[in-house]
Design an enzyme around this catalytic site. Sequence first.
Site, PDB file in Angstrom:
ATOM      1  N   LYS A  96       1.299  -1.304  -0.130  1.00 57.03           N
ATOM      2  CA  LYS A  96       0.108   0.204   0.100  1.00 57.03           C
ATOM      3  C   LYS A  96       0.676   0.843  -0.503  1.00 57.03           C
ATOM      4  CE  LYS A  96      -4.340  -1.373   1.396  1.00 57.03           C
ATOM      5  NZ  LYS A  96      -4.330  -2.974   2.016  1.00 57.03           N
ATOM      6  N   GLU A 118      -9.793   6.820   3.272  1.00 50.80           N
ATOM      7  CA  GLU A 118     -10.445   6.226   4.559  1.00 50.80           C
ATOM      8  C   GLU A 118     -10.005   4.632   4.238  1.00 50.80           C
ATOM      9  OE1 GLU A 118     -10.042   6.181   1.021  1.00 50.80           O
ATOM     10  OE2 GLU A 118      -9.823   3.986   0.657  1.00 50.80           O
ATOM     11  N   SER A 384       1.684 -10.054  -1.533  1.00 48.42           N
ATOM     12  CA  SER A 384       1.226  -8.675  -1.007  1.00 48.42           C
ATOM     13  C   SER A 384       1.600  -8.009   0.265  1.00 48.42           C
ATOM     14  CB  SER A 384      -0.121  -7.948  -1.642  1.00 48.42           C
ATOM     15  OG  SER A 384      -1.418  -9.277  -0.644  1.00 48.42           O
TER      16      SER A 384
HETATM   17  C1  PLP Z   1      -5.678  -3.701   0.683  1.00 52.36           C
HETATM   18  C2  PLP Z   1      -4.837  -5.469   1.311  1.00 52.36           C
HETATM   19  C3  PLP Z   1      -4.964  -6.064   0.423  1.00 52.36           C
HETATM   20  C4  PLP Z   1      -6.563  -5.529  -0.485  1.00 52.36           C
HETATM   21  O1  PLP Z   1      -6.517  -4.573  -1.689  1.00 52.36           O
HETATM   22  P1  PLP Z   1      -5.688  -4.827  -2.780  1.00 52.36           P
HETATM   23  O2  PLP Z   1      -6.061  -3.239  -3.484  1.00 52.36           O
HETATM   24  O3  PLP Z   1      -6.462  -5.241  -4.082  1.00 52.36           O
HETATM   25  O4  PLP Z   1      -4.447  -4.505  -3.109  1.00 52.36           O
HETATM   26  C5  PLP Z   1      -4.378  -7.822  -0.142  1.00 52.36           C
HETATM   27  N1  PLP Z   1      -3.231  -7.519   0.160  1.00 52.36           N
HETATM   28  C6  PLP Z   1      -2.770  -6.822   1.907  1.00 52.36           C
HETATM   29  C7  PLP Z   1      -1.661  -7.533   2.408  1.00 52.36           C
HETATM   30  C8  PLP Z   1      -3.372  -5.401   1.977  1.00 52.36           C
HETATM   31  O5  PLP Z   1      -2.816  -5.243   2.474  1.00 52.36           O
END
Ligand code: PLP
Length: 398
Positions: A96, A118, A384
């Site tokens: 993020k 948000e 992610s």
């Molecule tokens: C917020 C988040 C997501 C989901 O958000 P996307 O916009 O779909 O990437 C996925 N993985 C992690 C670790 C997150 O913090």
Amino acid sequence: MTAIQTKSVFSVSERGYYGQFGGAYIPEMLYPNVEELRQNYLTITASAEFQAAYEDLLRDYVGRPTPLYLAQRLSEKYNTTIYLKREDLCHTGAHKVNNTVGQILLAKRLNKHKIVAETGAGQHGVATATVCALMGMECIIYMGEIDIKRQAPNVARMKMLGAEVRPAMSGSKTLKDATNEAMRHWINHPTNTHYIIGSVVGPHPYPDMVARFQSVISEEIKKQLLAKTGTELPDYVIACVGGGSNAAGAFYHFLDDLSVKLIAAEAGGHGVLSGLSAATTFLGKPGVLHGSRSILMQTEDGQVVEPHSISAGLDYPGIGPLHAHLWDAGRAEFYAITDDEALVSAMELSKLEGIIPALETAHALSVLPYLKAAPNETIVINLSGRGDKDLETYMKHL
Ligand SMILES: *Cc1c(COP(=O)(O)O)cnc(C)c1O
């Protein structure tokens, strides 16, 4: 971030459309803010001065490039070749921050000194509060009252970073309602405030702008894969999709490489037909939410259906317009992964590789048993985020 020279069929149009999805469906009061952003984001972000500042922060503050790691024991288990793109190693623990660093630099150049955002699980709130502290900017984060209760550690982080966390008390008191209130705040503070949206959702230009900031992920994958294997193209790229920002970043530079199969993992919750899921492409229909036309879970008369997922980051009733288009055009394949499957995958990666993934990320790993990839095929999974924030949930299922 690389300036895109060639026009892809998956690029956004001048007015913000990906095929039939996208656009800017906003109240008239929001128009000046969104229009100011639309007219300036490409010029500012393409400038050499911006690029240099962005690249410096990505390297020295976020910790980029993140490694592309050959997961040997995971590969052996699935009899194929699996690389993990380590976004979990970014500062604040997920992808993020790639976006919030970009947007705060943009906000400064638009002479905005206050930030509103948000957050659902609090990950985007933390990433936003972090860059506001870095730049000495005022930060207000809207968060559903229910989410504030169930995500206490992230609320504490945001406060420690100097942000004000404001509860959203309307509707179901979760992410959707926090988004509504952040937009309302922006309408009431149009001149000095920038709204940092955390995923590839919202009115144009947000989906395109956020995808560009996150595209550093696939830019790096290509270079790293070339160095490691002699070719920059894998056979598969897999990512989880909440709103879709980590997936957009992982797919971005592969969109026109049609030999690369793009795979999106949505939250199937208790099962697609259980009434408790967030499997948007399986259950949704075209509609407008939070400023853009996309696919969303809704009743016959267009009321948004409350989603469910074990992972707060995937608990969203829509997906970004780029993903709606990739689904519609057949460019990406979507899987609905259940809560239980995600838990199994999280335990598996922890034991096999010594990496505890975020619950969101675990959904992407759960695609592996379905793929039946050949031993010589290459799979890149976008890792992610890390799982520290999910330990309480994991402990219940150990
Ligand atoms: C917020 C988040 C997501 C989901 O958000 P996307 O916009 O779909 O990437 C996925 N993985 C992690 C670790 C997150 O913090």
